[in-house]
Design an enzyme around this catalytic site. Structure first.
Site, mmCIF file in Angstrom:
data_model
loop_
_atom_site.group_PDB
_atom_site.id
_atom_site.type_symbol
_atom_site.label_atom_id
_atom_site.label_comp_id
_atom_site.label_asym_id
_atom_site.label_seq_id
_atom_site.Cartn_x
_atom_site.Cartn_y
_atom_site.Cartn_z
ATOM 1 N N ARG A 119 29.821 -1.548 -52.507
ATOM 2 C CA ARG A 119 28.534 -1.543 -51.802
ATOM 3 C C ARG A 119 27.620 -2.500 -52.549
ATOM 4 N NH1 ARG A 119 24.696 3.271 -49.685
ATOM 5 N NH2 ARG A 119 26.271 3.066 -48.064
ATOM 6 N N HIS A 146 28.114 -2.531 -42.026
ATOM 7 C CA HIS A 146 28.441 -1.205 -42.569
ATOM 8 C C HIS A 146 29.552 -0.595 -41.698
ATOM 9 C CE1 HIS A 146 28.187 2.318 -44.860
ATOM 10 N NE2 HIS A 146 26.999 2.787 -44.513
ATOM 11 N N GLN A 149 30.585 3.288 -41.694
ATOM 12 C CA GLN A 149 29.660 4.167 -40.976
ATOM 13 C C GLN A 149 29.929 4.129 -39.475
ATOM 14 O OE1 GLN A 149 27.088 6.282 -42.281
ATOM 15 N NE2 GLN A 149 27.262 7.029 -40.185
ATOM 16 N N ASP A 241 18.131 3.706 -37.164
ATOM 17 C CA ASP A 241 18.322 3.582 -38.616
ATOM 18 C C ASP A 241 16.943 3.321 -39.222
ATOM 19 O OD1 ASP A 241 19.398 3.216 -41.159
ATOM 20 O OD2 ASP A 241 20.184 1.214 -40.751
ATOM 21 N N CYS A 281 22.653 7.028 -39.160
ATOM 22 C CA CYS A 281 23.606 6.960 -40.276
ATOM 23 C C CYS A 281 23.138 7.761 -41.486
ATOM 24 C CB CYS A 281 23.834 5.503 -40.662
ATOM 25 S SG CYS A 281 22.318 4.611 -41.053
ATOM 26 N N ARG A 309 32.444 10.539 -42.092
ATOM 27 C CA ARG A 309 32.656 9.468 -43.081
ATOM 28 C C ARG A 309 33.899 9.787 -43.906
ATOM 29 N NH1 ARG A 309 28.465 6.220 -44.839
ATOM 30 N NH2 ARG A 309 30.132 5.173 -45.987
HETATM 31 N N1 NVA Z 1 20.359 -0.054 -43.018
HETATM 32 C C1 NVA Z 1 20.445 0.911 -44.092
HETATM 33 C C2 NVA Z 1 21.684 1.732 -43.962
HETATM 34 C C3 NVA Z 1 21.838 2.801 -45.010
HETATM 35 C C4 NVA Z 1 23.091 3.589 -44.871
HETATM 36 C C5 NVA Z 1 20.407 0.185 -45.421
HETATM 37 O O1 NVA Z 1 21.082 -0.844 -45.562
HETATM 38 O O2 NVA Z 1 19.689 0.628 -46.313
HETATM 39 N N1 CP Z 2 25.030 6.346 -44.388
HETATM 40 C C1 CP Z 2 25.277 5.976 -45.664
HETATM 41 O O1 CP Z 2 25.968 4.991 -45.954
HETATM 42 O O2 CP Z 2 24.724 6.793 -46.594
HETATM 43 P P1 CP Z 2 24.597 6.524 -48.164
HETATM 44 O O3 CP Z 2 23.632 5.392 -48.335
HETATM 45 O O4 CP Z 2 24.081 7.822 -48.706
HETATM 46 O O5 CP Z 2 25.957 6.185 -48.700
#
Ligand code: NVA
Ligand code: CP
Length: 322
Positions: A119, A146, A149, A241, A281, A309
């Site tokens: 990540r 992502h 997700q 989101d 998400c 997930r």
């Molecule tokens: N768009 C959000 C998704 C988090 C799971 C982010 O990138 O922070």
């Molecule tokens: N939805 C998601 O990816 O959650 P986290 O940021 O908690 O991993």
């Protein structure tokens, strides 16, 4: 008479062995259906208490340069349930945070572990890691995509609605990583996709161009608009989101003002089908992108998404690492 195929056969068909899972770009419609079916079987086995450990003694390295609850916990628990082990590697603690090249990190980790989940911010960094690693690399979120997700979301829709073909998903909010993975995946699964974003916060043009081609190829709708009501009209799924993603914290206050008309609330949801489901998400900001009555209401399936997930990622891990 031919004997019925034992269920275990499904597990032995390892069609994606050694592959990366970075985005939906190079994953076919058949492979998506295969992963979903594998996830359903894995979920059923887990619920029945069956021990299934195709990743016995295998290790997943998990690099995080951004925060996480769901991704970190579901991958770590998933590896454990599959008989393997997961290593949490914080970007602050490993040498990558002090400038060790991604290529060297990829080559070193390939000598120790059997797969990498990462990540991070730049999608190109994940692509670089995949180029230089000898082992599968799984995208646990970048600024651009992502996919894990969206896999979980699609499994959730299938469970709720029975079939995916012809359903309409309306994404309302920022044209971000979630929106990108959604428009990439939807056509390949026969889902119509509508995305409503504020002006200036539309999806990445290159991702849109590709998604348009797939929508044409698979005969699905892809509507990109600045009008949330147009997107939600008659939709089966409403998705949103956060307005400011990780890395955009400095823009939070400005975005709260600019995105105000894109809040998913009772008024907006009234335009969807009466049996619509609400998805997010997570993490969510109640009172910003969604009101508490919607996310905590009867149409919301957000915690099923979070649970799924675990199951879909186990399917991805088995497919690429077993
Ligand atoms: N768009 C959000 C998704 C988090 C799971 C982010 O990138 O922070
Ligand atoms: N939805 C998601 O990816 O959650 P986290 O940021 O908690 O991993």
């Amino acid at each position: 008479m031919a004997k019925a195929m034992p269920a275990i056969k499904e597990w032995q068909v390892n069609r994606m062995h050694g592959r990366d899972f970075l985005d939906f770009n190079d994953i076919t419609s058949d492979e998506l259906h295969y992963l979903l079916s594998l996830a359903e079987t894995i979920k059923r086995k887990q619920k029945q208490g069956e021990v299934y450990q195709p990743l016995l003694r295998k290790t997943l390295g998990m690099i995080f340069t951004k925060a996480s609850t769901r991704t970190r916990v579901s991958f770590e628990v998933g590896m454990y349930q599959l008989g393997g082990h997961a290593l949490f590697l914080s970007g602050n603690d490993i040498q990558i945070g002090r400038g060790e090249p991604i290529a060297d990190t990829a080559k070193v980790l390939s000598r120790y572990v059997d797969g990498i989940m990462i990540r991070t911010f730049a999608h190109e960094d994940v692509e670089q890691l995949a180029v230089h690693a000898d082992i599968p690399v799984i995208n646990g979120l970048t600024d651009l995509h992502h996919p894990c997700q969206v896999m979980a979301d699609i499994l959730t829709i299938k469970e709720q609605k029975g079939d995916l073909q012809g359903l309409t998903v309306a994404y309302v909010g920022d044209g971000n990583n979630m929106a990108h993975s959604w428009i990439q995946a939807a056509p390949k699964l026969g889902l119509n996709m509508r995305v409503a974003t504020p002006k200036g916060y539309e999806c990445d043009p290159a991702v849109v161009e590709q998604a348009k081609q797939w929508a044409a190829e698979y005969g699905t709708e892809l509507l990109l608009t600045n009008d949330p009501v147009e997107a939600v009209q008659g939709a089966d799924v409403i998705y949103t989101d956060v307005w400011a993603s990780m890395g955009q914290e400095a823009e939070q206050a400005e975005r709260v003002k600019l995105f105000a008309d894109y809040q998913v609330n009772e008024q907006l949801c009234a335009h969807a089908k009466p049996d619509y489901i609400f998805m997010h998400c997570l993490p969510a900001h109640r009172g910003e992108e969604v009101t508490a009555d919607i996310i905590d209401g009867l149409h919301s399936v957000v915690f099923d998404e979070a649970e799924n997930r675990l199951h879909v990622q186990k399917a991805v891990l088995v497919a690429v690492m077993a």
